[in-house]
Write a protein that holds these residues in place. Structure first.
Motif, mmCIF file in Angstrom:
data_model
loop_
_atom_site.group_PDB
_atom_site.id
_atom_site.type_symbol
_atom_site.label_atom_id
_atom_site.label_comp_id
_atom_site.label_asym_id
_atom_site.label_seq_id
_atom_site.Cartn_x
_atom_site.Cartn_y
_atom_site.Cartn_z
ATOM 1 N N ASP A 59 -11.626 19.977 36.167
ATOM 2 C CA ASP A 59 -12.925 20.611 36.341
ATOM 3 C C ASP A 59 -13.639 20.674 34.995
ATOM 4 O OD1 ASP A 59 -11.817 22.798 34.924
ATOM 5 O OD2 ASP A 59 -11.073 23.657 36.784
ATOM 6 N N VAL A 60 -14.875 21.107 35.012
ATOM 7 C CA VAL A 60 -15.693 21.095 33.799
ATOM 8 C C VAL A 60 -15.087 21.972 32.712
ATOM 9 C CG1 VAL A 60 -17.964 21.627 32.843
ATOM 10 C CG2 VAL A 60 -17.777 20.602 35.128
ATOM 11 N N THR A 61 -14.574 23.126 33.086
ATOM 12 C CA THR A 61 -14.007 24.044 32.093
ATOM 13 C C THR A 61 -12.830 23.419 31.359
ATOM 14 O OG1 THR A 61 -14.687 25.971 33.392
ATOM 15 C CG2 THR A 61 -12.963 26.305 31.757
ATOM 16 N N HIS A 62 -11.897 22.826 32.101
ATOM 17 C CA HIS A 62 -10.743 22.199 31.463
ATOM 18 C C HIS A 62 -11.144 20.973 30.641
ATOM 19 C CE1 HIS A 62 -8.190 24.415 34.513
ATOM 20 N NE2 HIS A 62 -7.549 24.643 33.382
ATOM 21 N N LEU A 63 -12.074 20.190 31.165
ATOM 22 C CA LEU A 63 -12.516 19.011 30.424
ATOM 23 C C LEU A 63 -13.191 19.398 29.112
ATOM 24 C CD1 LEU A 63 -13.931 16.761 33.297
ATOM 25 C CD2 LEU A 63 -11.919 16.293 31.885
ATOM 26 N N ALA A 64 -13.877 20.516 29.100
ATOM 27 C CA ALA A 64 -14.558 20.951 27.879
ATOM 28 C C ALA A 64 -13.579 21.422 26.815
ATOM 29 C CB ALA A 64 -15.551 22.068 28.206
ATOM 30 N N HIS A 65 -12.441 21.981 27.223
ATOM 31 C CA HIS A 65 -11.506 22.568 26.268
ATOM 32 C C HIS A 65 -10.350 21.630 25.892
ATOM 33 C CE1 HIS A 65 -13.548 26.249 27.694
ATOM 34 N NE2 HIS A 65 -13.273 26.702 26.479
ATOM 35 N N SER A 66 -9.827 20.877 26.831
ATOM 36 C CA SER A 66 -8.687 19.994 26.548
ATOM 37 C C SER A 66 -8.796 18.725 27.397
ATOM 38 C CB SER A 66 -7.369 20.712 26.831
ATOM 39 O OG SER A 66 -7.376 21.278 28.139
ATOM 40 N N PRO A 67 -9.778 17.878 27.093
ATOM 41 C CA PRO A 67 -10.046 16.724 27.952
ATOM 42 C C PRO A 67 -8.890 15.730 28.041
ATOM 43 C CG PRO A 67 -11.285 16.583 25.894
ATOM 44 C CD PRO A 67 -10.698 17.958 25.952
ATOM 45 N N VAL A 68 -8.263 15.389 26.922
ATOM 46 C CA VAL A 68 -7.195 14.389 26.948
ATOM 47 C C VAL A 68 -6.004 14.900 27.752
ATOM 48 C CG1 VAL A 68 -5.570 13.066 25.552
ATOM 49 C CG2 VAL A 68 -7.924 13.391 24.755
ATOM 50 N N LEU A 69 -5.607 16.145 27.501
ATOM 51 C CA LEU A 69 -4.461 16.721 28.191
ATOM 52 C C LEU A 69 -4.689 16.794 29.691
ATOM 53 C CD1 LEU A 69 -1.718 18.152 28.133
ATOM 54 C CD2 LEU A 69 -2.944 20.308 27.759
ATOM 55 N N VAL A 70 -5.853 17.277 30.101
ATOM 56 C CA VAL A 70 -6.086 17.483 31.526
ATOM 57 C C VAL A 70 -6.319 16.164 32.258
ATOM 58 C CG1 VAL A 70 -8.605 17.798 31.512
ATOM 59 C CG2 VAL A 70 -7.195 19.077 33.139
ATOM 60 N N LEU A 71 -6.909 15.178 31.588
ATOM 61 C CA LEU A 71 -7.083 13.876 32.231
ATOM 62 C C LEU A 71 -5.731 13.225 32.497
ATOM 63 C CD1 LEU A 71 -10.198 12.506 30.321
ATOM 64 C CD2 LEU A 71 -10.029 12.844 32.795
ATOM 65 N N GLY A 72 -4.803 13.403 31.570
ATOM 66 C CA GLY A 72 -3.468 12.875 31.798
ATOM 67 C C GLY A 72 -2.708 13.650 32.854
ATOM 68 N N ALA A 73 -2.774 14.980 32.777
ATOM 69 C CA ALA A 73 -2.027 15.821 33.714
ATOM 70 C C ALA A 73 -2.516 15.654 35.143
ATOM 71 C CB ALA A 73 -2.134 17.286 33.291
ATOM 72 N N SER A 74 -3.809 15.477 35.319
ATOM 73 C CA SER A 74 -4.350 15.375 36.682
ATOM 74 C C SER A 74 -3.871 14.122 37.401
ATOM 75 C CB SER A 74 -5.879 15.393 36.641
ATOM 76 O OG SER A 74 -6.385 14.241 35.988
ATOM 77 N N ALA A 131 -28.446 23.982 34.052
ATOM 78 C CA ALA A 131 -29.839 24.018 34.482
ATOM 79 C C ALA A 131 -30.094 25.054 35.561
ATOM 80 C CB ALA A 131 -30.260 22.636 34.973
ATOM 81 N N GLY A 132 -29.052 25.695 36.042
ATOM 82 C CA GLY A 132 -29.211 26.719 37.062
ATOM 83 C C GLY A 132 -29.243 26.205 38.482
ATOM 84 N N HIS A 133 -28.901 24.918 38.678
ATOM 85 C CA HIS A 133 -28.948 24.351 40.027
ATOM 86 C C HIS A 133 -27.649 24.562 40.798
ATOM 87 C CE1 HIS A 133 -32.749 22.694 38.937
ATOM 88 N NE2 HIS A 133 -32.250 21.804 38.080
ATOM 89 N N LEU A 134 -26.566 24.859 40.085
ATOM 90 C CA LEU A 134 -25.287 25.123 40.728
ATOM 91 C C LEU A 134 -24.722 26.434 40.193
ATOM 92 C CD1 LEU A 134 -23.512 21.610 40.683
ATOM 93 C CD2 LEU A 134 -24.447 22.799 42.674
ATOM 94 N N PRO A 135 -23.913 27.130 40.986
ATOM 95 C CA PRO A 135 -23.330 28.398 40.516
ATOM 96 C C PRO A 135 -22.232 28.158 39.480
ATOM 97 C CG PRO A 135 -22.462 27.817 42.672
ATOM 98 C CD PRO A 135 -23.543 26.822 42.390
ATOM 99 N N GLN A 136 -21.899 29.214 38.739
ATOM 100 C CA GLN A 136 -20.858 29.131 37.720
ATOM 101 C C GLN A 136 -19.498 28.751 38.314
ATOM 102 O OE1 GLN A 136 -20.858 29.614 34.286
ATOM 103 N NE2 GLN A 136 -23.092 29.562 34.384
ATOM 104 N N SER A 137 -19.282 29.093 39.560
ATOM 105 C CA SER A 137 -18.000 28.774 40.197
ATOM 106 C C SER A 137 -17.745 27.266 40.263
ATOM 107 C CB SER A 137 -17.953 29.367 41.605
ATOM 108 O OG SER A 137 -19.009 28.855 42.413
ATOM 109 N N SER A 138 -18.794 26.455 40.183
ATOM 110 C CA SER A 138 -18.630 25.003 40.229
ATOM 111 C C SER A 138 -17.878 24.473 39.014
ATOM 112 C CB SER A 138 -19.999 24.325 40.314
ATOM 113 O OG SER A 138 -20.696 24.714 41.465
ATOM 114 N N LEU A 139 -17.835 25.275 37.939
ATOM 115 C CA LEU A 139 -17.133 24.857 36.725
ATOM 116 C C LEU A 139 -15.624 24.921 36.887
ATOM 117 C CD1 LEU A 139 -19.293 26.714 34.036
ATOM 118 C CD2 LEU A 139 -19.485 24.328 34.772
ATOM 119 N N HIS A 140 -15.144 25.540 37.953
ATOM 120 C CA HIS A 140 -13.708 25.755 38.134
ATOM 121 C C HIS A 140 -13.204 25.086 39.409
ATOM 122 C CE1 HIS A 140 -14.014 28.683 34.902
ATOM 123 N NE2 HIS A 140 -15.054 29.199 35.527
ATOM 124 N N ARG A 141 -13.797 23.982 39.776
ATOM 125 C CA ARG A 141 -13.415 23.270 40.986
ATOM 126 C C ARG A 141 -12.031 22.629 40.821
ATOM 127 N NH1 ARG A 141 -14.115 17.880 42.348
ATOM 128 N NH2 ARG A 141 -14.449 17.414 44.564
#
Length: 219
Positions: A59-74, A131-141
């Motif tokens: 999700d966006v939150t994980h990609l913003a903080h640890s992109p390499v780790l989460v891309l591999g783990a997923s 931009a306010g078009h999606l809720p904050q919860s979308s960052l944790h999909r």
């Protein structure tokens, strides 16, 4: 004159559909890892499994903080576990691709599709939230699995087939993806699959240069 048992080419061809440690080491090793994580999903404590999947989510939150780790783990999980149709697609497609192009190029195609399709679907979500078009919860999909890599591998393998099988594979798979997109159950993932398929098609020139000089492999 006595002769030994006749070879069984059909059985030999069927065996070549499956990965082996010597013939397709990347696919074989990856399949073993996926089998292990699938057994973990099936038999481990549900709360532990849920926590592991959340930590592996691209999700966006994980990609913003640890992109390499989460891309591999997923890419270490199969959505739906061993009963998913993706299991058959993974084994057959990646085995065939590795037998034709080698482990490094197969891994490269899979990783390229997985990474590019993930970023192409998640970055717009982050921008829409800003931009306010999606809720904050979308960052944790919750988003994990091998489907983008498999879609890219199907696209790449199609380019190594003769014309009729090539367009049948591409047309049939693309039609299935478009049908899923029209159903609008998970449009972001559905777009990701189409993008990953296009990534695989984009690797045709590189993979085709590899094939003529490739020696036959056994196993």
């Amino acid at each position: 004159m006595e002769t030994g048992p006749r070879p069984r080419p059909r059985r030999a061809r069927l065996r070549r559909l499956l990965p082996t440690p010597t013939g397709t080491p990347f696919t074989f090793a990856y399949a073993v890892v996926l089998a292990g994580t699938s057994l973990f999903m099936e038999f481990a404590d549900p709360d532990t499994v849920s926590a592991a999947l959340r930590a592996s989510s691209t999700d966006v939150t994980h990609l913003a903080h640890s992109p390499v780790l989460v891309l591999g783990a997923s890419a270490l999980w199969i959505a739906g576990g061993v009963m998913s149709p993706l299991v058959v697609a993974f084994v057959v497609v990646l085995t065939a691709l590795e037998r034709r192009t080698g482990g490094l190029r197969t891994a490269g195609v899979f990783l390229l599709g997985h990474v590019l399709a993930t970023l192409a679907t998640e970055i717009p979500v982050g921008l829409s939230v800003m931009a306010g078009h999606l809720p904050q919860s979308s960052l944790h999909r919750l988003d994990y699995g091998i489907s983008f890599g498999v879609a890219a591998s199907i696209g790449a393998l199609a380019g190594l087939l003769t014309p009729w099988p090539r367009w049948l594979v591409l047309g049939g798979f693309a039609a299935m993806l478009i049908e899923d997109l029209v159903a609008f159950t998970d449009p972001m993932t559905n777009w990701g699959h189409l993008l990953a398929l296009a990534v695989g098609v984009g690797t045709w020139p590189l993979l085709r240069r590899r094939v003529p000089g490739r020696s036959a492999r056994r196993g």
